[in-house]
Design a protein around this motif. Structure first.
Motif, mmCIF file in Angstrom:
data_model
loop_
_atom_site.group_PDB
_atom_site.id
_atom_site.type_symbol
_atom_site.label_atom_id
_atom_site.label_comp_id
_atom_site.label_asym_id
_atom_site.label_seq_id
_atom_site.Cartn_x
_atom_site.Cartn_y
_atom_site.Cartn_z
ATOM 1 N N GLN A 87 -54.002 -75.368 14.170
ATOM 2 C CA GLN A 87 -53.180 -75.092 15.317
ATOM 3 C C GLN A 87 -51.547 -75.197 15.128
ATOM 4 O OE1 GLN A 87 -54.387 -73.225 17.944
ATOM 5 N NE2 GLN A 87 -52.577 -72.572 18.714
ATOM 6 N N ALA A 88 -51.106 -76.434 14.293
ATOM 7 C CA ALA A 88 -49.917 -76.519 14.138
ATOM 8 C C ALA A 88 -49.535 -75.401 12.905
ATOM 9 C CB ALA A 88 -49.564 -77.974 13.842
ATOM 10 N N GLU A 89 -50.262 -75.265 11.890
ATOM 11 C CA GLU A 89 -49.927 -74.506 10.764
ATOM 12 C C GLU A 89 -49.657 -73.125 11.403
ATOM 13 O OE1 GLU A 89 -51.539 -73.243 6.484
ATOM 14 O OE2 GLU A 89 -52.355 -74.665 7.706
ATOM 15 N N GLU A 90 -50.741 -72.605 12.380
ATOM 16 C CA GLU A 90 -50.091 -71.269 12.898
ATOM 17 C C GLU A 90 -49.061 -70.964 13.793
ATOM 18 O OE1 GLU A 90 -52.302 -69.151 16.679
ATOM 19 O OE2 GLU A 90 -53.756 -69.286 15.146
ATOM 20 N N ARG A 91 -48.773 -72.075 14.410
ATOM 21 C CA ARG A 91 -47.710 -72.094 15.267
ATOM 22 C C ARG A 91 -46.603 -72.076 14.423
ATOM 23 N NH1 ARG A 91 -49.607 -75.510 18.833
ATOM 24 N NH2 ARG A 91 -48.894 -77.461 17.959
ATOM 25 N N GLU A 92 -46.324 -72.743 13.333
ATOM 26 C CA GLU A 92 -45.258 -72.705 12.331
ATOM 27 C C GLU A 92 -45.061 -71.332 11.807
ATOM 28 O OE1 GLU A 92 -43.590 -74.927 8.200
ATOM 29 O OE2 GLU A 92 -45.732 -75.713 9.232
ATOM 30 N N MET A 93 -46.141 -70.858 11.533
ATOM 31 C CA MET A 93 -45.889 -69.258 10.905
ATOM 32 C C MET A 93 -45.467 -68.325 12.113
ATOM 33 S SD MET A 93 -49.544 -68.882 8.861
ATOM 34 C CE MET A 93 -50.216 -69.934 7.534
ATOM 35 N N ILE A 94 -45.908 -68.698 13.172
ATOM 36 C CA ILE A 94 -45.570 -67.603 14.287
ATOM 37 C C ILE A 94 -44.054 -67.839 14.329
ATOM 38 C CG2 ILE A 94 -45.568 -67.227 16.421
ATOM 39 C CD1 ILE A 94 -48.125 -66.098 15.355
ATOM 40 N N GLN A 95 -43.501 -69.028 14.551
ATOM 41 C CA GLN A 95 -42.062 -69.303 14.707
ATOM 42 C C GLN A 95 -41.519 -68.725 13.632
ATOM 43 O OE1 GLN A 95 -42.224 -73.505 15.365
ATOM 44 N NE2 GLN A 95 -42.886 -73.335 17.394
ATOM 45 N N LYS A 96 -41.558 -68.885 12.690
ATOM 46 C CA LYS A 96 -40.947 -68.361 11.346
ATOM 47 C C LYS A 96 -40.930 -66.813 11.539
ATOM 48 C CE LYS A 96 -40.959 -68.458 6.447
ATOM 49 N NZ LYS A 96 -41.529 -68.928 5.141
ATOM 50 N N GLU A 97 -41.991 -66.192 11.812
ATOM 51 C CA GLU A 97 -41.867 -64.882 11.792
ATOM 52 C C GLU A 97 -40.792 -64.395 12.960
ATOM 53 O OE1 GLU A 97 -42.140 -61.002 10.625
ATOM 54 O OE2 GLU A 97 -42.858 -62.917 9.452
ATOM 55 N N MET A 155 -50.914 -60.911 22.125
ATOM 56 C CA MET A 155 -52.286 -60.962 22.280
ATOM 57 C C MET A 155 -52.640 -62.354 21.750
ATOM 58 S SD MET A 155 -53.019 -57.201 20.624
ATOM 59 C CE MET A 155 -54.783 -57.695 20.362
ATOM 60 N N LEU A 156 -51.988 -63.218 20.908
ATOM 61 C CA LEU A 156 -52.593 -64.593 20.578
ATOM 62 C C LEU A 156 -52.152 -65.532 21.433
ATOM 63 C CD1 LEU A 156 -51.983 -64.709 16.459
ATOM 64 C CD2 LEU A 156 -54.001 -64.199 17.801
ATOM 65 N N GLY A 157 -51.085 -65.243 22.504
ATOM 66 C CA GLY A 157 -50.909 -65.999 23.449
ATOM 67 C C GLY A 157 -49.504 -66.685 23.148
ATOM 68 N N TYR A 158 -48.721 -66.070 22.245
ATOM 69 C CA TYR A 158 -47.352 -66.701 22.227
ATOM 70 C C TYR A 158 -46.260 -65.870 22.982
ATOM 71 C CZ TYR A 158 -49.404 -69.244 18.557
ATOM 72 O OH TYR A 158 -50.180 -70.274 17.565
ATOM 73 N N ILE A 210 -51.455 -60.667 10.016
ATOM 74 C CA ILE A 210 -52.568 -61.009 10.461
ATOM 75 C C ILE A 210 -53.168 -61.985 9.347
ATOM 76 C CG2 ILE A 210 -54.966 -60.124 11.116
ATOM 77 C CD1 ILE A 210 -53.484 -57.777 12.460
ATOM 78 N N ARG A 211 -53.507 -61.181 8.158
ATOM 79 C CA ARG A 211 -53.968 -61.980 7.058
ATOM 80 C C ARG A 211 -53.458 -63.388 6.942
ATOM 81 N NH1 ARG A 211 -52.731 -58.659 3.264
ATOM 82 N NH2 ARG A 211 -54.571 -57.075 3.594
ATOM 83 N N THR A 212 -52.006 -63.551 6.695
ATOM 84 C CA THR A 212 -51.447 -64.829 6.782
ATOM 85 C C THR A 212 -51.642 -65.863 7.907
ATOM 86 O OG1 THR A 212 -49.674 -63.728 5.618
ATOM 87 C CG2 THR A 212 -49.262 -66.019 6.424
ATOM 88 N N ILE A 213 -51.737 -65.196 9.200
ATOM 89 C CA ILE A 213 -52.178 -66.206 10.341
ATOM 90 C C ILE A 213 -53.625 -66.580 10.288
ATOM 91 C CG2 ILE A 213 -52.626 -66.243 12.737
ATOM 92 C CD1 ILE A 213 -50.047 -64.378 13.095
ATOM 93 N N ARG A 214 -54.351 -65.708 9.709
ATOM 94 C CA ARG A 214 -55.782 -66.038 9.769
ATOM 95 C C ARG A 214 -56.149 -67.184 8.623
ATOM 96 N NH1 ARG A 214 -59.118 -60.332 10.366
ATOM 97 N NH2 ARG A 214 -58.667 -60.173 12.553
ATOM 98 N N THR A 215 -55.003 -67.521 7.699
ATOM 99 C CA THR A 215 -55.235 -68.348 6.756
ATOM 100 C C THR A 215 -54.940 -69.819 7.191
ATOM 101 O OG1 THR A 215 -53.166 -68.011 5.676
ATOM 102 C CG2 THR A 215 -54.859 -66.739 4.835
#
Length: 734
Positions: free
Chosen positions: A20-30, A58-61, A11-16
């Motif tokens: 949107q593209a950076e968040e999507r990249e983090m989600i895909q990696k995880e 919950m974030l929509g992914y 959660i802390r990492t995603i909030r940094t």
């Protein structure tokens, strides 16, 4: 494989993430790391990975690949695993996916678990997403838990039973024995869920409703609980803004409403407690207002005493004075529902309701407008119309159409006098003429026509209303019609209701000509004005030549409708001056602008052109079932490509033929214009005929052929027939 990061770190990492593209990249990696862990059947971190996956969901992914892992967690013996597994099942699964059926056995085992919290998890999951198949299989387990002494499980089992009943209504009787002692529970959570369960059963089954009314005596039990809530002292566990458990009170009031509806005994049993709730509930906070609103709805829905209903309406009247917009809106909506049954009680709050018309909120304004119209009657018509006309003048455009329609209906129903009625409609047309319904113009014309003593007054008022202002087209149309009909009264100054104005014939024609040339005038308005000018040729004596000149100018108008009128009026001027007094006025009973072709009525026996071709024999185009159609012909020597056919329909049977419609079609090389018929009824015994004119343009002078379609009602049956007409005389087309 290294240990995956914790949920909190994710959660802390995603909030940094800054984009949107950076968040999507983090989600895909995880997600990739979680997939790898799932493939390796890593039981150690499965719970952690599913928790992270639920956060991503919950974030929509997309998180559907974790469905089976949720089932594995549910099958685990650890409570922490089960908790995340059941949560994941409720979020990621539903009854449309077959995977959820694999949970049935696990839920059944957990419903019989020795730990109440595991049983609670299973009940929550079944009550949230159980399918009809699962509900059938597990209903017995839920019914057992509903009878347990554990209040924690009973409240969850009651809510789960509600879901089971919604999915499988036939299982309702299974839970009936368990409901007998539910309302004796002291725990408010169990009481609340029990009332929800009983409400569901009563709403879904009339038999259950009758059972609870007669056999279980449910109303006295609910009255007792509600009375205890009202009379009980301060209880910090259940107190909300100084009111004891308002959620339970609202639920009980709703159930009482269902039980008392259309039942005298139940209604009588709850009258006293409803009066206590209505008088003892604190209204300074929103919580009290919510309870009072439910109380009002219950009083209005059951067979309550008249005094109690007045008390309920007075509560709604107090709501109208509340600063909260939502409470005012709720009050207006409720009063609108009750105004038909308790009209006099609602009338007492009329001034407050009218004040709501000035509210800035559009929703409140609309409800206040609807309620104001519902309150109008013969006693308050003048005062209410004054307020509503003021509202019409100042309201937003989206309200004007509905408000104008409401004023028209109210004025028609309760008008104290014809003058007041005419003045009111004219005020509406002046204020919001562009927003009125299409039938407003003919209705007002009909009203004016029937008010013989008001003709001079009306035409003078309308003349003054449109001087220099043609923006309100319906008003201009009515004024043009009235000036055409009663222009002589305007010029002669015969108005007795107010001081007559001095108007000359030329001034009257000036204003009608201004309407004709105004950019604001529609085609329909110009038609009214041209017809009015034509009518004035029979009423004015000094300006006939000017009228003829105006009409002749529009014979070449680009507006086809206007051109047709002008040409036909010119034909009347040239050939039939002696008929003008009877032909010019539009029939008052049908004051529609589309009636111009009626000016040709009665001319079918006379030639339409000055230079006609004589000797064209008539033909019988149709003769069947007592209906006979004859064609007569006229052609101009100067324009021989146009043939004017006059049809005459006669009826030799003993009953009239009604709703008669004649239609015709010709080949593509011809052009056909079908004018309006003289009537829609063909009289019986050949006592009269319907005439209709057809104009056919035949530039290539080909042999004339026509297909006709006849529809009419005769002897209670709808008749329809098609026919070909090929026997046209050569003189009609050569």
């Amino acid at each position: 494989m290294p240990a995956p990061i914790r949920l909190r770190e994710l959660i802390r990492t995603i909030r940094t993430a800054r984009t949107q593209a950076e968040e999507r990249e983090m989600i895909q990696k995880e997600c990739a790391a979680i997939r790898s862990s799932f493939r390796e059947e890593d039981n150690t971190y499965r719970c952690r990975n599913v928790a992270k996956l639920l956060y991503m969901h919950m974030l929509g992914y997309p998180a559907h690949f974790g469905q089976l892992e949720c089932l594995k967690l549910i099958a685990s013996q650890k409570f922490t695993d089960k908790r995340i597994g059941y949560l994941g099942a409720m979020l990621l699964l539903d009854e449309r996916q077959d995977v959820h059926l694999l949970m049935t056995n696990c839920i059944k085992n957990d419903l019989n678990h020795s730990t109440q919290f595991v049983q609670g998890l299973a009940l929550c999951t079944l009550g949230c997403m159980g399918s009809s198949e699962m509900c059938r299989d597990l209903a017995g387990e839920v019914e057992k838990l509903l009878k347990t002494s554990n209040s924690y499980l009973r409240k969850k089992a009651a809510l789960c039973a509600v879901h089971v009943i919604r999915k499988v209504p036939e299982l309702m009787e299974m839970f009936l024995p368990a409901t007998k002692n539910l309302l004796n529970e002291k725990n408010h959570g169990v009481l609340h869920t029990s009332v929800v369960l009983l409400t569901e059963m009563c709403e879904r089954s009339p038999d259950m409703l009758a059972h609870f009314r007669k056999n279980e005596k449910l109303v006295p039990q609910l009255v007792r609980i509600l009375k205890n809530l009202i009379m009980s002292g301060y209880s910090p566990e259940h107190d909300v803004s100084g009111i004891s458990d308002p959620f339970l009170q609202v639920r009980i009031l709703r159930l009482l409403r269902i039980l008392g509806r259309n039942d005298d005994d139940s209604s009588e049993a709850m009258n006293d407690i409803l009066a206590q709730v209505a008088t003892n509930t604190e209204t300074s906070k929103n919580v009290g207002n919510a309870i009072l609103y439910e109380t009002v709805l219950t009083i209005m829905d059951i067979k309550s005493e008249s005094g109690l209903r007045v008390l309920a309406i007075n509560i709604l009247g107090r709501f109208l004075l509340n600063n909260d917009k939502n409470i005012r809106y709720v009050a207006l909506t409720s009063l609108l529902k009750t105004v038909q049954t308790d009209h006099n009680a609602v009338q007492r709050h009329r001034s407050t309701i009218v004040d709501c018309l000035k509210d800035l909120d559009v929703s409140i304004k609309r409800r206040a407008m609807e309620l104001s119209f519902a309150l109008v009657n013969g006693n308050n018509i003048r005062g209410m119309m004054k307020e509503l006309l003021y509202f019409l003048d100042s309201c937003e455009p989206e309200f004007k159409a509905d408000c104008a329609s409401g004023i028209f209906l109210a004025a028609e129903k309760y008008a104290p006098s014809k003058r007041w009625h005419i003045d009111t409609i004219m005020r509406v047309l002046t204020t919001a003429g562009s927003y009125v319904r299409d039938d407003a113009v003919p209705n007002l014309i009909q009203l004016i026509t029937n008010s013989v003593e008001m003709h001079a007054y009306t035409v003078q008022r309308l003349y003054k209303a449109i001087l220099g202002d043609y923006s309100q087209q319906p008003l201009v149309q009515v004024a043009a019609w009235c000036i055409g009909e009663y222009g002589d009264l305007l010029v002669s100054g015969q108005c007795e209701e107010e001081e007559p104005i001095q108007v000359t014939e030329d001034e009257v024609l000036d204003i009608l000509e201004s309407v004709l040339i105004s950019n604001m005038s529609t085609s329909v308005t110009r038609g009214y004005a041209l017809t009015a000018i034509m009518k004035l040729s029979t009423r004015f004596t000094c300006t006939v030549n000017r009228i003829k000149k105006v009409v002749s100018i529009y014979g070449s108008s680009i507006d086809v409708e206007l051109q047709q009128r002008a040409v036909e009026y010119n034909a009347l001027f040239k050939k039939y001056d002696h008929m003008a007094p009877t032909a010019a006025p539009t029939p008052a009973s049908v004051p529609q602008i589309s009636q111009a072709p009626f000016l040709l009525d009665g001319l079918s026996s006379q030639p339409l052109f000055n230079d006609i071709t004589t000797g064209i024999p008539s033909i019988t185009a149709y003769s069947k079932n007592g209906l006979k159609i004859e064609f007569t012909f006229e052609r101009s020597n100067t324009n021989p490509s146009v043939t004017v056919i006059t049809i005459q329909a006669s009826n030799s049977t003993e009953l009239d033929m009604t709703d008669f419609v004649f239609q015709a079609a010709v080949p593509k090389t011809f052009q056909l214009q079908l004018l309006s018929p003289s009537s829609s009824i063909v009289p019986a015994f050949n006592t009269g005929t319907i005439t209709q004119v057809i104009k056919v343009l035949n530039p290539q002078k080909q042999q004339l052929r026509m297909r006709i379609k006849l529809t009419y009602n005769h002897k209670g049956s709808a008749m329809q027939d098609l026919a070909e007409v090929n026997n046209f005389p050569p003189q009609s087309w050569q």
